[in-house]
Motif scaffolding. Sequence first.
Motif, mmCIF file in Angstrom:
data_model
loop_
_atom_site.group_PDB
_atom_site.id
_atom_site.type_symbol
_atom_site.label_atom_id
_atom_site.label_comp_id
_atom_site.label_asym_id
_atom_site.label_seq_id
_atom_site.Cartn_x
_atom_site.Cartn_y
_atom_site.Cartn_z
ATOM 1 N N SER A 124 22.277 1.716 11.647
ATOM 2 C CA SER A 124 22.542 3.118 11.324
ATOM 3 C C SER A 124 23.869 3.577 11.926
ATOM 4 O O SER A 124 24.653 4.285 11.283
ATOM 5 N N THR A 134 20.590 -2.059 -0.794
ATOM 6 C CA THR A 134 20.161 -3.449 -0.607
ATOM 7 C C THR A 134 20.468 -4.337 -1.814
ATOM 8 O O THR A 134 20.560 -5.548 -1.675
ATOM 9 N N ASP A 188 16.245 -5.608 4.852
ATOM 10 C CA ASP A 188 15.277 -4.501 4.881
ATOM 11 C C ASP A 188 15.758 -3.391 5.810
ATOM 12 O O ASP A 188 15.657 -2.193 5.487
ATOM 13 N N ARG A 189 16.298 -3.787 6.949
ATOM 14 C CA ARG A 189 16.783 -2.793 7.918
ATOM 15 C C ARG A 189 18.106 -2.183 7.476
ATOM 16 O O ARG A 189 18.399 -1.034 7.817
ATOM 17 N N ALA A 197 17.481 -1.393 13.944
ATOM 18 C CA ALA A 197 17.699 -0.380 12.907
ATOM 19 C C ALA A 197 18.720 0.661 13.351
ATOM 20 O O ALA A 197 19.554 1.114 12.545
ATOM 21 N N GLY A 247 18.647 -1.372 4.426
ATOM 22 C CA GLY A 247 18.203 -0.320 3.514
ATOM 23 C C GLY A 247 17.778 0.933 4.247
ATOM 24 O O GLY A 247 18.094 2.054 3.832
ATOM 25 N N LYS A 248 17.071 0.760 5.360
ATOM 26 C CA LYS A 248 16.623 1.908 6.137
ATOM 27 C C LYS A 248 17.796 2.647 6.782
ATOM 28 O O LYS A 248 17.696 3.839 7.085
ATOM 29 N N ALA A 249 18.908 1.934 6.967
ATOM 30 C CA ALA A 249 20.100 2.556 7.559
ATOM 31 C C ALA A 249 20.945 3.280 6.520
ATOM 32 O O ALA A 249 21.890 3.988 6.879
#
Length: 252
Positions: free
Chosen positions: A170, A232, A223-224, A166, A226-228
Motif C-alpha cells: 500500500s 491484478t 493477491d496482496r 499488505a 490487489g488489496k493495495a
Amino acid sequence: SSSRHFYGDYLKFQIGRQFYQRMGALPEVMTTGKAPSYASWFSDPEVAQTYTQAQHNGSVATAKYLVKKKLSLEGVKDMLDVGGGSGAFSYVFAGAVPGLKSTVLELPEVCRTAETIKAQQSEDVQSRVNFVELDATSPDWPVQDAAFDVVLMSYISGSVPEAIIADLYSNAYKALRPGGRLLVHDFMVNDSLDGPALGALWGLQHVTVNADGLGLCPKEIIDRFGKAGFDTSKCDTKEMIHGMTKLVVAQK
C-alpha cells in the motif's frame, strides 16, 4: 571475487557464518513461534556489516541480469529502493539509466555499511543514490506520494511478518506515479506449492529470523497487490535466479 558471477562472499559469510548458525535454532523457532526480527538482528553493527557486505556482490549480479534480460527501464527517472541493503540494485539501475535517481530506505546500521560501499561507486552514481534511515515496516515512509516511477522490494517480502506485507504494498502504491511499477523480487515457490526445492529451502532459513513471515509464491503476492490498489490483471511474474527467486511486477 572480481567475476560478475561471484557469489562467494554471500555463501561464505552470510550463509556460512550467519544463517547456518541460525538454522540450528530452527526446531525451537518452529515449536515456540519465536525468533528475532531482522530489525533486532541488524541492531548489532557487526551482524549488519557482515550481512550487507556479503549480500552486495550477489545482488549486483542479480540486478545486472534483471536489467539486461527481464526489465525495461525506459522512462524511469526516480526509483525507491525499499530495504535496499548495500544499494546494489540502485547502483546498477543508476549506471544503466543516465540521470536516474534512487532513494534507498534501510535500517540505520545497514546504512552505515552501505555508505562505505557507495563510496566505491563512480562519482556520478554516488551523486544519484541517497540513503534514508528507516525500518521499512514503519507505517509511514519519509517520501512524497506519487514521486517515483519504480518501487523495488528485493528480499523484503519474505523478511517481514505476514501482517506487514499488505501495508508495504500500500505504501508502494502511494509512492508511485500513475503508470509506475512495483517490483517484488524474492525467494518463492510456484503457485502449485510443489517446488522448486531451493526456493522453499531458502525461504525456510528466513523463518529463523522472521517467525511470523509468509511462505511466498506469486499468487500470494498478487493477491496482496490487489488489496493495495493495483490491477491484478496487469501483474506479471518472471523467473530470476533459476529454481530460487522470482520477480513479480505490478503497475499503478
